[in-house]
Design an enzyme around this catalytic site. Structure first.
Site, PDB file in Angstrom:
ATOM      1  N   ASP A 222       0.823  -1.207   0.000  1.00 40.85           N
ATOM      2  CA  ASP A 222       0.000   0.000   0.000  1.00 40.85           C
ATOM      3  C   ASP A 222       0.866   1.271   0.000  1.00 40.85           C
ATOM      4  OD1 ASP A 222      -3.106   0.482   0.412  1.00 40.85           O
ATOM      5  OD2 ASP A 222      -2.113   1.909   1.732  1.00 40.85           O
TER       6      ASP A 222
ATOM      7  N   TYR B 149      -2.947  10.704   2.832  1.00 41.27           N
ATOM      8  CA  TYR B 149      -3.297  10.672   1.406  1.00 41.27           C
ATOM      9  C   TYR B 149      -2.997  12.003   0.727  1.00 41.27           C
ATOM     10  CZ  TYR B 149      -5.599   6.153   1.763  1.00 41.27           C
ATOM     11  OH  TYR B 149      -5.852   4.813   1.933  1.00 41.27           O
TER      12      TYR B 149
ATOM     13  N   HIS C  60      -5.438  -7.817  -0.329  1.00 39.20           N
ATOM     14  CA  HIS C  60      -4.545  -6.679  -0.108  1.00 39.20           C
ATOM     15  C   HIS C  60      -3.874  -6.718   1.266  1.00 39.20           C
ATOM     16  CE1 HIS C  60      -2.876  -2.809  -0.912  1.00 39.20           C
ATOM     17  NE2 HIS C  60      -3.594  -2.166  -0.025  1.00 39.20           N
TER      18      HIS C  60
END
Ligand SMILES: *[C@@H]1O[C@H](CO)[C@@H](O)[C@H](O)[C@H]1NC(C)=O
Ligand SMILES: *[C@@H]1O[C@H](CO)[C@@H](O)[C@H](O)[C@H]1NC(C)=O
Ligand SMILES: *[C@@H]1O[C@H](CO)[C@@H](O)[C@H](O)[C@H]1NC(C)=O
Ligand SMILES: *[C@@H]1O[C@H](CO)[C@@H](O)[C@H](O)[C@H]1NC(C)=O
Length: 423
Positions: free
Chosen positions: A212, A339, A400
């Site tokens: 990630d 982010y 994931h």
């Protein structure tokens, strides 16, 4: 009013007597790593539990589950478990007794973030003298706890595979690393911080495992610290199509494998990235609401989790609540805001092709949304465009969070990746 998050973590005077294996002795000098024991204020944990029990529920429309968000029944079940059964003290005690934990102070990583950075990390030293240092980089919604199940076998292998000294940090704003105080802590700054951390621990050469957001950081590290990194293993080696690929795709000239991958990638980027659009634009706006509702935050986090997870793996309520708490305790603003600093399509590619040996591990089974089935199945030759691929593995399961859902597969792949390099 709740006290600010900085006071939630109680100082613990007895930290130095805690079980610290192979720790540096000179603990408090020059910002060196000092042993750390988690000690969250019980009043805060109780206030949080109270907020969960005060959760205002929602109506739910008829229709397919997950179409609008996590099913109400799931969220209600988490809420009931949280208020009636969940025991943070037991979770905290387990981490404190089983993990070798530290906090260190790292110097400013550069002009964009001109302050020192305090960082929590696990440092699990192998008893083997020739063990390989391995930096493990998590993503969101996650912390270093993601690697909990794979670390013991890496540190003390039960076969004749190489052993590892594992270093697993929480990024600032995640888990027990205090959040950034100003803007500017991007992927490159994290890259510098982690290289400094490894240097501070006395590791000149080391391997990196990334997933990630950790992948974005690693993509900077393999170029900036090309000579130091002996192996980069990622379970998230996503490659964006270039213009030629896009043209081939629209004229139906891509291979079946490329088409399947691009269909899934498109589905993800168009239908499943609302959360990251908010995190990377107005994280504070939503942080006010999420900080005020721990169960609301769990639901928000759980949506993203479900999207890319291998849902054949049945999480316990305790696992999901702990994961939510580790992002809630420091205040969610500090981690969702990552982010804004380190998410962007350009970050998927290293700035130039690096010679660092690279393993692309692909775990499928993201079965929450069939349209995303192939989103991790990047064609090998696409990975090779940008990396020196020395090991490649594709599995049907794992999703994931393979270190959580398929830890044995991850361990097997890490071992095979090093074996391929002659270790
Ligand atoms: C929670 O866990 C702690 C530590 O294991 C234990 O001492 C305590 O009794 C537990 N609390 C409840 C309510 O079970
Ligand atoms: C896209 O990548 C392929 C494979 O490396 C290459 O042949 C092609 O020239 C690239 N296209 C562009 C526009 O960069
Ligand atoms: C795309 O190509 C495949 C394989 O050549 C073919 O079976 C399919 O019918 C084509 N689809 C379209 C929409 O042209
Ligand atoms: C890729 O890594 C291997 C193993 O370290 C090395 O022998 C080789 O020279 C590297 N290749 C490139 C093109 O950098």
């Amino acid at each position: 009013m709740l006290s600010p998050s900085s006071s939630i973590l109680l100082p613990l005077l007895s930290v130095t007597v805690a079980i610290v294996r192979s720790a540096p002795t000179n603990n408090y000098i020059n910002g060196q790593a000092r042993p750390y024991q988690i000690n969250v204020d019980p009043k805060f944990i109780e206030q949080t539990r109270q907020k969960v029990s005060d959760f205002r529920t929602s109506i739910e429309l008829e229709g397919p589950a997950w179409a609008d968000g996590p099913p109400l029944a799931d969220i209600t079940e988490f809420g009931t478990y949280w208020t009636e059964t969940y025991n943070w003290t037991a979770v905290q005690d387990k981490m404190n007794s089983e993990f070798s934990q530290f906090i260190t102070t790292l110097p400013s990583p550069g002009e964009k973030y001109n302050l020192p950075v305090d960082m929590y990390f696990r440092h699990e030293r192998s008893s083997k003298a020739d063990a390989i240092p391995l930096l493990m980089l998590h993503g969101w919604p996650s912390t270093s706890l993601e690697f909990e199940k794979v670390i013991p076998e890496l540190v003390n292998p039960t076969d004749d595979s190489p052993a590892f000294h594992v270093v697993a940090p929480d990024y600032p704003g995640f888990g027990f690393s205090p959040a950034a105080k100003t803007a500017g802590l991007g992927a490159e700054e994290h890259s510098v911080l982690f290289a400094t951390l490894m240097e501070q621990l006395g590791y000149d050469k080391y391997a990196v495992y990334s997933t990630d957001a950790g992948f974005f950081i690693a993509q900077d590290m393999v170029v900036r610290y090309e000579k130091k990194i002996i192996n980069h293993i990622s379970d998230f080696y996503i490659v964006m199509p270039n213009n030629t690929d896009t043209a081939r795709y629209s004229s139906n000239q891509t291979t079946q494998e490329e088409t399947a991958y691009l269909n899934s990638l498109n589905a993800f980027l168009t239908d499943h990235t609302g959360y990251s659009a908010i995190h990377s634009t107005f994280p504070l706006s939503i942080a006010y609401a999420l900080n005020d509702s721990p169960l609301g935050f769990l639901a928000w986090m759980y949506q993203g989790y479900f999207t890319v997870n291998d849902n054949a793996y049945k999480h316990t309520s305790e696992e999901i609540i702990t994961q939510a708490l580790l992002l809630y305790i420091p205040g969610v603003y500090g981690n969702i805001r990552a982010y804004k600093e380190m998410y962007g399509l350009e970050l998927f590619a290293a700035k130039k092709k690096s010679s660092v040996p690279t393993s692309a591990l692909q775990y499928g089974g993201t079965d929450g949304y069939p349209a995303l089935a192939n989103w991790n199945y990047v064609p090998r030759d696409w990975v090779e465009r940008n990396a020196n691929v020395t090991y490649f593995a594709r599995h049907e399961r794992g999703g994931h969070f393979p270190a959580v859902t398929q830890p044995e597969l991850v361990i097997q792949d890490i071992k095979a990746s090093f074996k391929q390099l002659g270790y």
